[in-house]
Design an enzyme around this catalytic site. Structure first.
Site, short mmCIF file in Angstrom:
data_model
loop_
_atom_site.label_atom_id
_atom_site.label_comp_id
_atom_site.label_asym_id
_atom_site.label_seq_id
_atom_site.Cartn_x
_atom_site.Cartn_y
_atom_site.Cartn_z
N ASP A 107 0.80 -1.23 0.00
CA ASP A 107 0.00 0.00 0.00
C ASP A 107 0.83 1.28 0.00
OD1 ASP A 107 0.93 -0.35 2.62
OD2 ASP A 107 -0.72 0.84 3.42
N GLU A 108 2.12 1.19 -0.33
CA GLU A 108 2.97 2.38 -0.34
C GLU A 108 3.79 2.42 -1.62
OE1 GLU A 108 3.91 2.68 4.47
OE2 GLU A 108 5.55 2.63 3.02
MG LIG Z 1 -0.81 2.76 4.51
#
Ligand SMILES: [Mg+2]
Length: 397
Positions: A107-108
């Site tokens: 998620d990055e």
């Molecule tokens: Mg995050």
């Protein structure tokens, strides 16, 4: 409308991804104090929604303690296939916006937007457009920050969560960083942070204050120069896009530079245990691996090797990885970071193990889900209890 930046990096971080994913999967959870994790008495919180964080609950906290702080907490088990599906949708969005994206976790991501400035002269508009598209296609909110380098973009995002947008104009980095806690600087682990705090150094700006100069130098030695550069916002760490779409990696920055193989080995081995567990949970196997080292002068060396066959069980992979780590280390060099990546990921061929071994590994994986990769193991491998296994850049959201 801003002047063209010499270098521009965009960092994106999905807000409370696992907890948000749980709400997407079950909209009746909307607005409720959701946390993802294992049940008490042994379970650990893997991710907490912002509603739960208000009660002081955070990831890596025992579930039993989280329930004491927030008795109405709604506990949801991890759903890796769902996270992977969302990750692929996120990749589809970033691929539409950017030629190359470096994903540092599910998620990055970082992307170098220097050349996109002709088409998107206003970084704020670019950030807003990306956030809107991520929200429209996945239902997730993303905090986005643009800065002249990765570290400042990452720090800016962490101070603007959730659903934030931050633009740190070139030249404004030192002023932005100065009032932030010293521990928010990459490379300042808990031990270093505590040590400099004992000198009275509280915020990043203190690293540049003449009154701390000599005591800091006694404590940090040559590391002081690199930390001071970061405090000034000088950060040339490149965005390295994942050309192979399928890979996974872990890396860690040490509190103190090290030249000690006995210190690096258990850390890389710990990464391997976690990565192979993730592979097995997703039904994948890896064809190759990459070791990455960054030395005290920030020079990065990497070595990629191919396994003789695709694998997903760490004892089979460790001898090759260990040998390559030993080869890559240079005599006399001191290292500040080590990383391990697995790539050329494919669906695991069915007969990877015989049936008995497969059952043993399945039980192992259940235990790892419950207690973490560092805690359980099958026999036969040397074990060190050395800690220092932070996820790349830490993991808060
Ligand atoms: Mg995050």
């Amino acid at each position: 409308m801003s002047a063209r930046w010499p270098r521009q990096v965009l960092f994106g971080d999905i807000d409370a991804m696992f907890a948000s994913a749980a709400v997407l999967a079950d909209p009746s959870l909307e607005g409720k104090p959701v946390a993802v994790g294992g049940p008490p008495p042994r379970g650990i919180i893997a991710a907490a929604s912002y509603a739960v964080r208000r009660f002081g609950v955070h990831s890596a906290m025992p579930t039993i303690q989280a329930l004491r702080l927030c008795p109405h907490l709604v506990l949801v088990p991890p759903d890796r296939p769902l996270y992977q599906r969302l990750h692929r949708e996120l990749q589809t969005v970033t691929a539409r916006f950017f030629p190359e994206t470096e994903w540092t976790s599910v998620d990055e991501f970082y992307t170098d937007t220097t050349k996109l400035q002709t088409r998107h002269p206003d970084p704020r508009e670019l950030g807003l457009a990306l956030k809107a598209e991520i929200s429209r296609s996945t239902g997730l909110t993303c905090t986005v920050a643009l800065a002249s380098g990765k570290a400042v973009a990452k720090i800016a995002a962490s101070t603007h969560k959730p659903d934030g947008l931050s633009v740190i104009e070139p030249g404004c980095e030192p002023a932005f960083l100065a009032p932030l806690p010293i521990g928010s600087l990459p490379g300042m682990g808990p031990k270093s942070t505590e040590a400099v705090q004992r000198l009275g150094v509280r915020v990043i700006g203190d690293l540049l204050a003449p009154r701390f100069e000599s005591t800091l130098f006694l404590l940090l030695g040559t590391r002081m120069t690199s930390l001071q550069s970061l405090a000034r916002g000088v950060d040339t760490d490149p965005v390295v896009a994942d050309r192979e779409t399928k890979s996974m990696s872990h890396e860690t920055t040490f509190d103190e530079d090290t030249d000690d193989l006995l210190r690096l080995e258990p850390i890389v081995h710990g990464f391997l245990e976690q990565l192979t567990h993730d592979l097995r949970m997703e039904g994948l196997a890896a064809g190759s691996f990459t070791i990455k080292l960054k030395d005290a002068r920030f020079r990065i060396t990497t070595r990629q090797r191919t396994f003789s066959t695709v694998l997903n069980y760490d004892p089979d992979m460790w001898p090759d990885i260990r040998r390559t780590l030993v080869e890559l280390m240079q005599p006399g060099a001191r290292y500040r970071l080590v990383g391990l990546g697995l790539s050329n990921l494919v669906s695991a061929p069915e007969p990877l193990f015989d049936r008995r071994q497969r059952e043993a590994v399945a039980i192992l994986d259940q235990l790892i889900e419950r207690h973490g990769a560092g805690v359980v193991r099958l026999g036969g491998l040397p074990r060190s209890d050395e800690g220092d296994r932070k996820r790349k850049h830490g993991r808060q959201d």
